[in-house]
Design a protein around this motif. Sequence first.
Motif, PDB file in Angstrom:
ATOM      1  N   UNK A  89       1.797   6.003  -3.931  1.00 51.33           N
ATOM      2  CA  UNK A  89      -0.108   6.737  -4.551  1.00 51.33           C
ATOM      3  C   UNK A  89       0.305   5.907  -5.319  1.00 51.33           C
ATOM      4  N   UNK A  90       0.969   5.120  -6.317  1.00 53.88           N
ATOM      5  CA  UNK A  90       0.896   4.454  -7.259  1.00 53.88           C
ATOM      6  C   UNK A  90       0.404   3.399  -6.807  1.00 53.88           C
ATOM      7  N   UNK A  91       0.430   2.703  -5.416  1.00 57.84           N
ATOM      8  CA  UNK A  91       0.035   1.662  -4.822  1.00 57.84           C
ATOM      9  C   UNK A  91      -1.697   1.432  -4.477  1.00 57.84           C
ATOM     10  N   UNK A  92      -1.877   3.026  -4.197  1.00 61.43           N
ATOM     11  CA  UNK A  92      -3.165   3.115  -3.563  1.00 61.43           C
ATOM     12  C   UNK A  92      -3.907   3.606  -4.777  1.00 61.43           C
ATOM     13  N   UNK A  93      -3.308   4.057  -6.063  1.00 64.16           N
ATOM     14  CA  UNK A  93      -4.617   4.166  -7.534  1.00 64.16           C
ATOM     15  C   UNK A  93      -5.187   2.218  -7.919  1.00 64.16           C
ATOM     16  N   UNK A  94      -3.583   1.236  -7.392  1.00 67.94           N
ATOM     17  CA  UNK A  94      -4.819   0.048  -7.817  1.00 67.94           C
ATOM     18  C   UNK A  94      -5.124  -0.879  -6.877  1.00 67.94           C
ATOM     19  N   UNK A  95      -6.203   0.138  -5.795  1.00 72.95           N
ATOM     20  CA  UNK A  95      -6.869  -0.417  -4.796  1.00 72.95           C
ATOM     21  C   UNK A  95      -7.782   0.003  -4.652  1.00 72.95           C
ATOM     22  N   UNK A  99      -9.680   9.086  -8.534  1.00 77.61           N
ATOM     23  CA  UNK A  99     -10.643  10.318  -7.753  1.00 77.61           C
ATOM     24  C   UNK A  99     -10.906  10.035  -6.152  1.00 77.61           C
ATOM     25  N   UNK A 100     -10.513   8.898  -5.589  1.00 78.75           N
ATOM     26  CA  UNK A 100     -11.327   8.616  -4.144  1.00 78.75           C
ATOM     27  C   UNK A 100      -9.297   8.764  -3.793  1.00 78.75           C
ATOM     28  N   UNK A 101      -8.778   7.842  -4.686  1.00 79.39           N
ATOM     29  CA  UNK A 101      -7.262   8.500  -4.130  1.00 79.39           C
ATOM     30  C   UNK A 101      -6.073   9.685  -3.841  1.00 79.39           C
ATOM     31  N   UNK A 102      -6.781  10.637  -5.132  1.00 75.10           N
ATOM     32  CA  UNK A 102      -6.231  12.205  -4.708  1.00 75.10           C
ATOM     33  C   UNK A 102      -7.026  12.625  -3.544  1.00 75.10           C
ATOM     34  N   UNK A 103      -8.404  12.009  -3.565  1.00 74.50           N
ATOM     35  CA  UNK A 103      -8.542  13.096  -2.384  1.00 74.50           C
ATOM     36  C   UNK A 103      -7.476  12.614  -0.763  1.00 74.50           C
ATOM     37  N   UNK A 104      -8.088  11.273  -0.993  1.00 77.49           N
ATOM     38  CA  UNK A 104      -6.600  11.189   0.397  1.00 77.49           C
ATOM     39  C   UNK A 104      -5.978  12.153   0.444  1.00 77.49           C
ATOM     40  N   UNK A 105      -5.016  11.630  -0.710  1.00 76.95           N
ATOM     41  CA  UNK A 105      -3.569  12.614  -1.012  1.00 76.95           C
ATOM     42  C   UNK A 105      -3.876  14.126  -0.698  1.00 76.95           C
ATOM     43  N   UNK A 106      -4.759  14.417  -1.019  1.00 78.63           N
ATOM     44  CA  UNK A 106      -4.933  15.714  -0.723  1.00 78.63           C
ATOM     45  C   UNK A 106      -4.870  15.904   0.541  1.00 78.63           C
ATOM     46  N   UNK A 107      -5.502  15.513   1.526  1.00 77.95           N
ATOM     47  CA  UNK A 107      -4.975  15.658   2.989  1.00 77.95           C
ATOM     48  C   UNK A 107      -4.368  16.056   2.661  1.00 77.95           C
TER      49      UNK A 107
END
Length: 368
Positions: A89-95, A99-107
Amino acid sequence: MKEPRPYRRDAAAAPALMLGQIFSLQVGSALAKDAYTTVGPTALAGMRIVFSAAFLWLLVRPRLRQVTARQWRAAISLGLVLAAMNLAYFHAIGHLPLGVAATLELLGPLGLSVLLSRRPQHVMAALLALAGVLLLAAPGASLPAVGVLLGITAAVCRAGYVVLNQRVGRLFSDWTGLTLALACGACVLAPVAAFTDGAVVAAHPAVLGTGAAVALLSSLIPYSLDMTLLRRIDTRTFGVLLALSPAVGAGIGFALLHEQLTVRQLAATALIVVAGAWSLRRASPSGVPTRSSGSPSTATPSDDDHCPFCWSPVSGQVRRWTLRSHHRTSEGEVEYCSGGCGCQVVVVNGEIVKALVRRPQAARIGPQ
């Protein structure tokens, strides 16, 4: 069975706790992302879990000799998932925007909630969520593929975290399980962070303060609230309650990091939030037994064919909960019910306040 001191549970308690968890997590994530100009995501993820483990260990002071082998296995599994989830997740929010990272993690949790239900409307909710993901990840979405892959990895880890967190919460009566899990995760992730970013952290020691704040806001508080929630509600309800996270993440990203979402990204986020809200509206309010209107002495555990506590497969009359005793107190009505699988529950004013699993050797949370 000795009658416990009854208490009231506000119907809005679960959404309020979830909102507090999401807000704290997203503020912590925003602080971490803001520090990426000084130190990398791996270092922030490592500091997050190490400081969280240290804080909780000082507060709980677990007695290791009293931990059984079964409890150790659950805590270690949760710790490994926590380490992987933090890193992804911390690498994801770097890219990606928050809001988008939280959306993907919600899946991950949302998909888990759909798998645990056989209702057709939950399948429709899953298709809505899938449409949102396609909007985010399809060609022309202007999102880096590596960010999307990291977000999906975080989603898979998040689903595993929900299942294992509930299992640990039921195996431990206090916060010892979460403490051990964080410690195990720290032992795995700390060497990786030290190897990749140790020199940078040593050159900028002030970032340790940021790491401590991130640990408190995005780990210690959210994980504690998660375990409190998962002791009260089932994994399906927990998963759909997380539908609030993309909206909160987008709002905090805009307010603290000045992140702007495109119309396409906003539409995708809205689709996934609507999918979660629809699934929640169709689900049982608490995901636990409620009294049947047909007979005052029985209750139906849930719409799934499994007990929500020991996860034993149940069907027909075995699914029904039998009223064993009923009392009126100054706090309201207190009922003791038992299920065909052997589990017992204490119901106060129609709300489950305590559950006793009679078949721990067969207990498991969710499908293996």
